[in-house]
Design a protein around this motif. Structure first.
Motif: not given
Length: 316
Positions: A113-142
């Motif tokens: 719930a906290e992540f959902r509220a924060l993820k679109n904040d302009p001061d926040v950057v989301l960083v995917d720590m998974r492998s190519n084939y994983e984030h190629g299948m799906g990832k958070f917007t932006g």
């Protein structure tokens, strides 16, 4: 109805081999299948089984005070999500070789719930720590993604986000385990405001409806990928051959390649489940049955036989 349990816990285990032995026997008694890693730093696993057996397993694990902090992510399935049972001792519960200890320092945990509220904040950057084939299948917007095959390569990519050190960096992965070490590593590299999605994509899908996650989440069992987003689902993966949107995740039929990739049904049939013409010409090409999943067939295998075989090999 079957359940699939995903879990991890960083906690000292003084005698991993002795723990592995007892834990393996527990899984046998409860008819569970899956992959479990025991290490001096903790426990990591994904198992499947009938609902009552999974309930008994969770109760047994949580009865050990070392695993007070352990949380189970629970999904449902129509059958076992695995074909075998493996309980192994390894140096780490997630292979990273990063010089960090999550029990000493790690990023601040954000509940879904906290992540959902924060993820679109302009001061926040989301960083995917998974492998190519994983984030190629799906990832958070932006989200920022790295061109890496495994977490060991993270040090080679940190410079790509060095300009974001003044932002709130939120790391995420499938179940949260990689982020414990990845966020700790970012802190060691001078990032100050580092957070992590507690429980990863899977828990976020269960508790926050997966809003903002584009595509599907790659999972390490027979299902290959699962739906997460119940609010605004999209498809971001494209067929490796023709480029059309496709959520069909397969392994290339060439055993020399075996790459994880998206391949639409038409291209799968037309190219025998391969990702390139060179793979299609492989003399050892595996017969494509439409699924693109080539796990070793457990002919005559039972978990008990696997356990006895391991005991014999140890005695030699």
């Amino acid at each position: 109805m079957y359940r699939v349990l995903l879990y991890y816990c960083y906690t000292p285990i003084a005698d991993p081999e002795a723990f592995r032995e007892k834990h393996h026997q527990l899984c046998l008694r409860l008819n569970l299948l899956g992959r479990i890693i025991v290490a001096p730093e903790g426990l990591n696993g994904t198992v499947s089984g009938l609902a009552d057996d999974c309930d008994a397993y969770m109760a047994a694990v949580k009865a050990d005070p070392r695993f007070d902090a352990l949380e189970f992510k629970i999904d449902t399935a129509e059958e076992h999500a695995f074909q075998k049972l493996h309980v192994r001792v390894k140096p780490e519960i997630v292979h990273s070789e990063l010089p960090v200890d999550p029990l000493v320092q790690t990023g601040i945990h954000l509940e879904p719930a906290e992540f959902r509220a924060l993820k679109n904040d302009p001061d926040v950057v989301l960083v995917d720590m998974r492998s190519n084939y994983e984030h190629g299948m799906g990832k958070f917007t932006g989200a920022v993604t790295f061109d890496m095959e495994n977490l060991r390569e993270l040090p080679d990519h940190v410079a790509e986000i060095a300009h974001l050190k003044d932002k709130k960096v939120i790391t995420y992965c499938t179940g949260g385990i990689k982020c414990e070490k990845a966020s700790a590593y970012l802190l060691s590299q001078g990032f100050e405001n580092v957070y992590q999605l507690h429980g990863g994509i899977i828990k976020y899908g269960i508790e926050a409806e997966g809003e903002g996650f584009d595509g599907q989440c790659y999972v390490f069992d027979n299902r290959l990928a699962v739906d997460v987003n119940k609010v605004n689902p999209t498809v971001i993966s494209t067929c490796h051959r023709c480029g059309t949107p496709s959520t069909r995740m397969i392994n290339c039929a060439s055993p020399a390649c075996n790459n994880h990739l998206a391949l639409c049904e038409a291209c799968g049939d037309a190219h025998a489940g391969t990702c390139t013409d060179a793979c299609k010409a492989d003399p050892l090409l595996r017969p494509y049955d439409g699924t693109g999943y080539y796990s070793k067939k457990p002919v005559g295998y039972t978990p008990e036989q696997g356990y006895r075989s391991r005991q014999r090999s140890k005695a030699v």
